[in-house]
Design an enzyme around this catalytic site. Sequence first.
Site, short mmCIF file in Angstrom:
data_model
loop_
_atom_site.label_atom_id
_atom_site.label_comp_id
_atom_site.label_asym_id
_atom_site.label_seq_id
_atom_site.Cartn_x
_atom_site.Cartn_y
_atom_site.Cartn_z
N PRO A 12 -71.83 -38.22 17.79
CG PRO A 12 -69.86 -37.90 18.95
CD PRO A 12 -70.39 -38.31 17.61
CD GLU A 13 -77.81 -35.98 17.42
OE1 GLU A 13 -77.80 -34.80 17.07
OE2 GLU A 13 -78.52 -36.84 16.89
CE LYS A 68 -74.29 -32.85 15.75
NZ LYS A 68 -74.65 -33.95 14.84
NE ARG A 119 -79.53 -38.29 8.19
CZ ARG A 119 -78.65 -37.40 8.59
NH1 ARG A 119 -78.51 -37.12 9.87
NH2 ARG A 119 -77.89 -36.77 7.74
#
Length: 313
Positions: free
Chosen positions: A2-3, A61, A296
């Site tokens: 989740p961002e 976060k 990534r």
Amino acid sequence: MPELPEVEVVRRGLERWIAGRSITDVSVPDPRSIRRHTLGLEDFRGNLMGATVLDVVRRGKFLWMPLSDDASSSSTPHTALVAHLGMSGQLLVESPEQPHEKHLKVRLSFSPRADAPEELRFVDQRIFGGMFVTSLVPTADGLPGGCGMVTDGGLALIPEEAAHIGRDPLDQFFDMEALHQKLRARKTGLKRALLDQAFVSGIGNIYADEALWAAKMHYARPTETMRRPDTERIIHAARDVMERALDAGGTSFDSLYVNVNGASGYFSRSLNAYGRDGQPCPRCGTLMKRETFMNRGSHFCPLCQSKPHNARL
């Protein structure tokens, strides 16, 4: 993962439904999800039973709920319940009559309120997330710890585990000049710095790519070459894309079903860079590229975001 916008959607939903209510029961069907609470299950329950959730607060976060022994918001909390969402964690507000979810890990019951369900359920399929109770410590800058109702009123406290991370672009106390000085001194690549939570929190891979595209900056630009207008431009771009994602998330989720699984799925139609390798740049039409970066990928337009000769990868 989740961002930041997804976690802020969760925070706002929980603030609406559980802030100001006391915890009347605690059930932990799967103790693996409280493994970060090193004193064990009984201490976890003991810290929560009868406590009042004063607010739901977020920095980057990190999501936490300051706890008080009474319902008075003037009582200064010393502990907080931290919820770490991991990759698949969900915080669901439910009625007790609702069937238990397959991957239910923690269940909290709250004092009755006429317009609100009585349970908060932590559901996590992959068990990378969890919950724990921790101490609150003063913030390094003496300013409110993060985004939340009580902190807006001046509660300069933060969980010990989050004390090292920087403020995020949506924080009203975000210090642009302090970030600029850190960037100039670090001598690294720009995206690497944006992903460093000690510099600025809450910017993940998706929104870093989107902000860099909007600001027309290459991900490997040396941070020591950043001028103040450049720093302002990249942070304003990050803030803009996050606010647009937050608007999308806030209108697409059922307010009771505060679901962060699938990260940017609801915002994917609005992405300009991330995941668009081989497609035309929305700005100039050049085919977008993807390069491997920090295990990534980085997505960018080779024309709009030309690679500097002194790139720092």
